[in-house]
Design an enzyme around this catalytic site. Structure first.
Site, PDB file in Angstrom:
ATOM      1  N   GLY A  93      13.251 -17.547  -4.281  1.00 52.95           N
ATOM      2  CA  GLY A  93      13.297 -16.252  -4.965  1.00 52.95           C
ATOM      3  C   GLY A  93      12.511 -16.288  -6.261  1.00 52.95           C
ATOM      4  CG  ASP A  94      14.337 -14.427  -9.634  1.00 49.50           C
ATOM      5  OD1 ASP A  94      15.151 -15.164  -9.020  1.00 49.50           O
ATOM      6  OD2 ASP A  94      14.699 -13.503 -10.388  1.00 49.50           O
TER       7      ASP A  94
END
Length: 374
Positions: free
Chosen positions: A277-278
Site C-alpha cells: 500500500g502506502d
C-alpha cells in the site's frame, strides 16, 4: 751450339753458364675450352639442384609468358591437376580451365605486368582429385637483362585444409556464441524472475520477503560488531485522499516519487522496501548512536513534504514514522518490524507527520522529532 755444363746446365752465347730454376712440378696451363667446360658443368649442376628443389617443393610453381602460355610448371603443379607437364607447357589457362577461372587467373597475371610488382591473391581451382582447392598465390614479374618484364612467375600454397579448419572453427564459434546467448538469456530471465519475486513491481524497491531476509542478515552482523540496527516503518498520511481525488494512476505516481525521495536520504549500505500500500520500511545498518537514526528520519520527513506535481496539481505528502532498535527492542526481524509498526501508529495518534521510537507496548516515547509547522 754451346756445350752443356755440369749436370747438363747449358752455356749462353757468350760462353757463360746459364742460370736456371729447378722444379719437380711441371706447370700446366688449361685451355680456354677446358675452362668453359667446367663453368658449364657447374652451371648445369646448379640448375639441376634448383630444378630438384622446385620439383620437390609442396608448393605449385609456374612461369607464364606475357601471352599467358605456360613456360614451366613443377611436378607438384602437374600432379595437382592430374596432368603431365607436357600437357601444360605452351598452353594457356583458357585451354586448361573453365572460362570463368581462366579469366580470373589472367586478370591477376595482367595486374602483375601492369604494376611491375608482385601481388598475393587467393585463387580456387578444381584439382585432379575432383575437389576444389584454395591457394594463396604469390605472383611476380620476371625481368630480362635490360629490365623488361618477359614473364610472370607464381608460387601457390594450398590452404584448403586451413580454410576448412577456419570454417569449422567459425561454425564452432557461432554455435558457442549462440549457446552463450541462450545461457545469458536464461540467466537474465532467471534474474528477472528473482527480481520479480523479491521486488515491488510498482516502485522497483525490495519487497517484504527481501526485507525480512536482509534484516535477518543485518541482525547477525550487528550482533558480531556490537553496533545498533534500526527499522523505520513509514506510512503516508491521508494517502487515501490522493487516490480518491486524483485516481489510482496519480496515486501510483506519488508512490514512485516517494520511493525515489526516501531512497536519496539513505546510504548505500541502507535499504528501503515497500511493505505494501502506502507503507515503506527502512533498514539502517551499522548505527552507532540513536541520534543518527533521528537525523535520517528528519531528512526523510523534509524530503516528503517538498511539493510535487501530479496531474497538473501540486500536492504535499507527509508521513508518520515508527522506529525500533536492535538489540533494545528485539533480536528478530519479525519482532523489530512489529514494534516499529506499533510506534508508527503511535505517531499517527499524536498528530501524524512525526517520528516515534518504540519504548514498550503501552509506554511509548514522546515525539523525538516534530514537524508541526509543515
Amino acid at each position: 751450339m754451346p756445350d752443356a755444363g755440369p749436370q747438363g746446365i747449358p752455356r749462353d752465347a757468350s760462353g757463360e753458364w746459364k742460370a736456371v730454376t729447378m722444379t719437380n712440378k711441371p706447370r700446366r696451363l688449361k685451355s680456354k675450352s677446358v675452362r668453359d667446360d667446367e663453368a658449364l658443368r657447374r652451371s648445369e649442376e646448379r640448375n639441376a639442384r634448383l630444378l630438384a628443389f622446385m620439383n620437390r617443393s609442396p608448393s605449385l610453381m609456374f612461369i607464364k609468358d606475357l601471352e599467358g602460355r605456360y613456360l614451366y610448371v613443377n611436378e607438384r603443379f602437374a600432379q595437382a591437376f592430374g596432368l603431365e607437364s607436357k600437357d601444360i607447357i605452351s598452353h594457356t589457362d583458357f585451354e586448361l580451365f573453365s572460362a570463368e577461372l581462366a579469366t580470373q587467373f589472367r586478370a591477376n597475371d595482367t595486374k602483375v605486368v601492369a604494376k611491375g610488382v608482385g601481388i598475393e591473391v587467393e585463387e580456387t581451382a578444381p584439382y585432379g582429385d575432383g575437389f576444389s582447392h584454395t591457394s594463396i598465390v604469390h605472383k611476380f614479374p620476371l625481368f630480362d637483362s635490360r629490365g623488361h618484364i618477359t614473364a610472370v612467375g607464381g608460387i601457390a600454397t594450398d590452404i584448403t585444409e586451413r580454410k576448412r579448419l577456419e570454417e569449422e572453427l567459425k561454425q564452432k564459434n557461432v554455435q558457442l556464441a549462440k549457446a552463450l546467448q541462450a545461457e545469458a538469456a536464461l540467466r537474465d530471465r532467471q534474474e528477472h524472475l528473482n527480481f520479480i519475486a523479491t521486488h515491488d513491481p510498482l516502485t522497483g524497491l525490495p519487497n517484504r520477503a527481501l526485507l525480512h531476509e536482509r534484516t535477518g542478515h543485518a541482525i547477525a552482523v550487528a550482533r558480531r560488531s556490537g553496533h545498533l540496527l534500526a527499522l523505520l516503518f513509514i506510512d503516508l498520511d491521508r494517502f487515501k485522499t490522493v487516490n480518491d481525488s486524483l485516481g489510482h494512476a496519480a496515486g501510483d505516481k506519488v508512490l514512485r516519487e516517494v520511493a525515489t525521495r526516501l531512497s536519496r536520504c539513505l546510504r548505500e549500505v541502507d535499504m528501503i522496501a515497500r511493505h505494501g500500500g502506502d507503507e515503506f520500511v527502512v533498514l539502517l545498518e551499522d548505527v552507532e548512536k540513536e541520534e543518527e537514526v533521528e537525523q535520517v528520519a528528519a531528512r526523510m520527513q523534509e524530503a516528503l513534504v517538498e511539493p510535487l506535481e501530479i496531474e497538473g496539481q501540486q500536492i504535499s505528502v507527509t508521513g508518520s514514522i515508527g522506529v525500533a532498535l536492535y538489540p533494545r527492542d528485539g533480536d528478530a526481524a519479525s519482532t523489530l518490524l512489529r514494534k516499529a509498526d506499533v510506534a508508527m501508529y503511535r505517531a499517527k495518534d499524536l498528530g501524524r507527520k512525526t517520528v516515534q521510537f518504540y519504548v514498550g507496548d503501552l509506554d511509548l516515547k514522546a515525539p523525538s522529532i516534530g514537524l508541526d509547522g509543515i
